[in-house]
Design an enzyme around this catalytic site. Structure first.
Site, PDB file in Angstrom:
ATOM      1  N   ASP A  86    -107.061 -27.864 -63.661  1.00 14.44           N
ATOM      2  CA  ASP A  86    -105.809 -27.132 -63.868  1.00 14.44           C
ATOM      3  C   ASP A  86    -105.259 -26.511 -62.584  1.00 14.44           C
ATOM      4  OD1 ASP A  86    -103.598 -26.130 -65.087  1.00 14.44           O
ATOM      5  OD2 ASP A  86    -104.645 -24.769 -66.451  1.00 14.44           O
ATOM      6  N   SER A 128     -99.093 -17.723 -65.089  1.00  8.55           N
ATOM      7  CA  SER A 128     -99.847 -18.929 -64.718  1.00  8.55           C
ATOM      8  C   SER A 128     -99.613 -19.333 -63.280  1.00  8.55           C
ATOM      9  CB  SER A 128     -99.446 -20.100 -65.620  1.00  8.55           C
ATOM     10  OG  SER A 128    -100.147 -20.069 -66.814  1.00  8.55           O
ATOM     11  N   HIS A 178    -100.906 -27.102 -65.227  1.00 16.86           N
ATOM     12  CA  HIS A 178    -100.110 -27.062 -66.458  1.00 16.86           C
ATOM     13  C   HIS A 178     -98.718 -26.481 -66.217  1.00 16.86           C
ATOM     14  CE1 HIS A 178    -101.759 -22.861 -66.967  1.00 16.86           C
ATOM     15  NE2 HIS A 178    -100.554 -22.671 -67.459  1.00 16.86           N
TER      16      HIS A 178
END
Length: 506
Positions: A124, A203, A93
């Site tokens: 992901d 992230s 992402h």
């Protein structure tokens, strides 16, 4: 006729159950503290700095409701880390829909352009690579450790809130379970819950324990405080091994619905011995690995020799139990799945190969590609998928919604020969379609009396039609939509000009 360019593990029973509870943590902004002392990871801060990467991404996505339009270019930051062979591991992402990616390591004064080597939206994760070899000067590459144990300390490293200084936040491992990954909104894999602070920008950053990576920070709970999640090393290893042959294939799916075996009446009806645990199969999806080998009413007792509890879990280690689907999750296409089960009162052993279930791809959020569509007489047709359904609901076009929603959730079970559902979900108003609202939000079944299985087939039938009138039939509607072909072709040109669709292929 207006035509696009024709670009053209889920644990099914958990579909849509969890994604509202978590949010992706990819985003932008600044700063955190810097220190030079040794951490409890068993590694110096200076060594960690050499391996952790700040990533800037400029991205642009398409609009599923108006698929001929692109959204604004947005920028954000995330984190990655070096894992060997000049590869950078991060979240999918972080780089989805990317138009330009650049990165910088600690003490570097310039930003280096990156390219995406592999990307896996179902777990992901993504692998990036710097185009310039100088990016890797004086760098360090992490190695991977095992899945951390409950209650053990863990360090989350990254560039949260867009800061230019590296940040390390410490917490403990508080839970190990299967959960839905918010990026695809469907796929469910093992996750590690931690109480370390995980913020936007974290992230793709490493979670460290004893000097090794034990996970990748990727999402945070929207309810509760300091509840974050990392992708564990078994999922990372699956992704890396899958990519070894030069392409990423994705996860296999068992393709069954199950229910617990607590009900005494159900157990007696199925002649289940008192000492047997396991879960009942309630449905087997077409196209899944279990099709033809498992059947509704089977009680699954064990998988690969591991006993399945009445709640569907197996012992994962000395401290945890996880959904038995996790065992399937760790396999690759072609690998054998073994079940011991009770069928019609008899114990049986069955085995069959794991395989991917392409029929479920439409349920995932999609990235990095345009949406296929077709405009005919100002009527906009598209294959039904998650992105379109969500966009369609946001604009309040819910007339006929029950048909869309039902077929979206049950398509693998109710489809006949269709590869996808083609839906008429909006129109670009023009006199030729002013009386056609009755057909909006319906699913196409036939064109000129011929059943269609996908959008490309529908386009081919319409473009090759020689009849004066074109007939488009819809599910649950007795009368087809009828258009004069010559008038439609003339109207298409007017619609193209009126709505500035000149870039669309004629």
């Amino acid at each position: 006729m207006l035509n696009s360019n024709k670009p053209m593990a889920l644990q099914w029973r958990k579909f849509l159950s969890c994604f509202t509870l978590v949010s992706l943590i990819f985003s932008s902004y600044s700063l955190f503290a810097e220190t030079s002392v040794l951490t409890e990871t068993g590694m110096s801060i200076e060594t960690i700095k050499k391996a952790v990467v700040q990533i800037k991404v400029y991205s642009q996505s398409n609009d599923p409701y108006s698929p001929w339009l692109s959204g604004n270019v947005t920028s954000a930051t995330g984190t990655g880390f070096l894992i060997g062979k000049n590869r950078i591991l991060t979240n999918a992402h972080v780089v989805s829909n990317a138009k330009f990616i650049e990165a910088q390591r600690n003490k570097q004064t310039e930003w280096y352009e990156l390219k995406t080597v592999y990307i896996a939206h179902d777990c992901d994760l993504a692998i990036l690579e710097a185009k310039s070899g100088s990016f890797y000067d004086d760098s360090y590459e992490f190695s991977f450790g095992d899945i951390p144990e409950l209650g053990t300390p863990i360090d989350i490293v990254g560039y949260p809130i867009g800061g230019s200084k590296i940040s390390i936040s410490r917490g403990i491992v508080s839970r190990i379970e299967q959960s839905t990954y918010a990026h695809s909104q469907v796929d469910s894999h093992l996750v590690i819950q931690v109480d370390a602070a995980i913020n936007p920008g974290n992230s793709g950053g490493p979670a460290l324990q004893n000097g090794k990576v034990v996970g990748v920070a990727f999402q945070a709970a929207t309810k509760g405080e300091n509840i974050g999640y990392i992708i564990p090393t078994n999922v990372i290893s699956h992704f890396l091994k899958d990519s070894e042959d030069g392409k990423y294939d994705g996860y296999v799916e068992l393709g069954v619905h199950v229910q617990s075996s607590y009900s005494l009446s159900h157990r007696k009806f199925r002649k289940i011995p008192d000492d047997a645990e396991g879960v009942f199969i309630t449905n087997v999806l077409r196209g899944g690995a279990g099709e033809g080998f498992l059947f509704p009413g089977d009680l699954l007792l064990s998988i690969d020799g591991m006993p399945i509890g009445k709640n569907g879990t197996v012992a994962y280690n000395s401290e945890s139990r996880v959904d038995f689907i996790e065992i399937v999750d760790n396999k690759f296409a072609g690998e054998e799945i073994k079940f011991e089960l009770i069928r019609d009162g008899k114990r049986l052993n069955v085995s069959f190969p794991a395989k991917r279930m392409e029929d479920l791809d439409y349920m995932r959020s999609s990235y990095d590609r345009p949406y296929p569509y077709f405009i005919f007489a100002g009527l906009v047709f598209q294959p039904l998928n998650r992105d379109l359904l969500e966009a369609w609901a946001r604009v309040g076009q819910t007339q006929g919604g029950s048909q869309f929603l039902y077929r979206f959730q049950n398509f693998p079970e109710i489809k006949e020969n269709q590869k996808e559902d083609v839906v008429l979900y909006r129109k670009l108003s023009h006199p030729i379609n002013s009386a056609l609202d009755y057909y909006i939000n319906m699913t196409v079944s036939e064109v000129n009396g011929k059943k269609i299985s996908n959008l490309n087939e529908m386009i081919r039938l319409l473009q090759n039609s020689k009849s004066k009138y074109v007939r488009i039939s819809f599910l649950d509607l007795p009368l087809p939509l009828i258009l004069n072909l010559e008038e439609t072709l003339k109207a298409d040109e007017e619609i193209r000009q009126a709505y500035n669709l000149t870039e669309i292929n004629k």
